[in-house]
Write a protein that holds these residues in place. Structure first.
Motif, PDB file in Angstrom:
ATOM      1  N   LEU A 141     -21.743   6.720  16.830  1.00  0.00           N
ATOM      2  CA  LEU A 141     -22.839   7.693  16.850  1.00  0.00           C
ATOM      3  C   LEU A 141     -23.435   7.904  15.467  1.00  0.00           C
ATOM      4  N   THR A 142     -24.746   8.079  15.415  1.00  0.00           N
ATOM      5  CA  THR A 142     -25.372   8.501  14.166  1.00  0.00           C
ATOM      6  C   THR A 142     -25.078   9.990  13.991  1.00  0.00           C
ATOM      7  N   ALA A 143     -25.300  10.507  12.796  1.00  0.00           N
ATOM      8  CA  ALA A 143     -25.052  11.929  12.536  1.00  0.00           C
ATOM      9  C   ALA A 143     -25.899  12.799  13.464  1.00  0.00           C
ATOM     10  N   ARG A 144     -27.138  12.397  13.709  1.00  0.00           N
ATOM     11  CA  ARG A 144     -28.044  13.195  14.559  1.00  0.00           C
ATOM     12  C   ARG A 144     -27.617  13.156  16.025  1.00  0.00           C
ATOM     13  N   GLU A 145     -27.147  11.986  16.486  1.00  0.00           N
ATOM     14  CA  GLU A 145     -26.650  11.883  17.867  1.00  0.00           C
ATOM     15  C   GLU A 145     -25.430  12.788  18.059  1.00  0.00           C
ATOM     16  N   ALA A 146     -24.565  12.818  17.041  1.00  0.00           N
ATOM     17  CA  ALA A 146     -23.387  13.693  17.104  1.00  0.00           C
ATOM     18  C   ALA A 146     -23.816  15.164  17.123  1.00  0.00           C
ATOM     19  N   ASP A 147     -24.819  15.523  16.322  1.00  0.00           N
ATOM     20  CA  ASP A 147     -25.339  16.898  16.307  1.00  0.00           C
ATOM     21  C   ASP A 147     -25.837  17.304  17.696  1.00  0.00           C
ATOM     22  N   VAL A 148     -26.586  16.398  18.325  1.00  0.00           N
ATOM     23  CA  VAL A 148     -27.146  16.681  19.656  1.00  0.00           C
ATOM     24  C   VAL A 148     -26.028  16.831  20.684  1.00  0.00           C
ATOM     25  N   LEU A 149     -25.014  15.977  20.630  1.00  0.00           N
ATOM     26  CA  LEU A 149     -23.888  16.098  21.568  1.00  0.00           C
ATOM     27  C   LEU A 149     -23.133  17.405  21.367  1.00  0.00           C
TER      28      LEU A 149
END
Length: 201
Positions: A141-149
């Protein structure tokens, strides 16, 4: 004497750790803390040889604090004590220059032994955990994808996630879709479960 700093937010556990290490003739607990954002300042003041850090600390998590401590006081060896044994957490710990990784349900003597070995320059990590970490690998995961999850984990709908993260709803949907695909999940809940179990969130 090995000078030890302990950071653990649960008072009873911290008290037990201090008592346990104080029984060792070659160790002295020079600082005990319950917040991650106080670790670096306390370490610069007391100059510990080994810092024993919990991961889940208020103010600043233990792994972020470990990275900062290594930068400001590289002579202090870091040993993480955690209830989490997820492979992704171990990989993040190694990236933060942690020398030891001990789970909290290990036998009591493991801690003193770990402190001595880390102080001597060894790495102290459960071999089974290393094998699991290699199998799991680093987070896809990118940092932003992790934030969204993480935001989705609290049950927020897409538009509220978008507002919270200052993104458009379409962008949030894209990040969620990418995350679901990358971790091989069926839906967002499955993606959160897989990522959380792997230690990627």
């Amino acid at each position: 004497m090995i000078r030890v700093l302990i950071a653990e937010d649960m008072h009873m556990i911290r008290g037990a750790l201090v008592a346990l290490l104080s029984l060792e003739q070659d160790m002295e607990v020079v600082a005990e803390l319950d917040r991650g954002d106080e670790i670096v300042a306390a370490a610069l003041r007391t100059l510990p040889d080994v810092a024993v850090l919990d991961i889940d600390l208020p103010g600043l998590d233990g792994l972020t604090a470990a990275g900062e401590l290594h930068e400001k006081l590289p002579s202090a060896k870091i040993l993480v004590l955690t209830g989490l044994s997820q492979p992704g957490v171990l990989l993040r710990a190694l990236q933060a220059h942690v020398r030891g990784f001990i789970v909290k349900d290990a036998p009591a003597e493991t801690l003193a032994d770990g402190v001595r070995r880390v102080h001597a320059g060894e790495r102290v990590i459960d071999p089974d955990l290393i094998a699991a970490a290699l199998e799991t690998g680093t987070s896809p995961l990118t940092a932003r994808e992790a934030d969204v999850l993480r935001a989705a984990e609290s049950g927020l709908p897409t538009d509220q996630i978008a507002t919270r993260l200052s993104l458009s709803s379409a962008t949030v949907r894209n990040y969620l879709s990418n995350a679901i695909t990358k971790v091989g999940a069926h839906n967002r809940l499955d993606a959160i479960r897989i990522s959380r179990n792997a230690g990627w969130l």
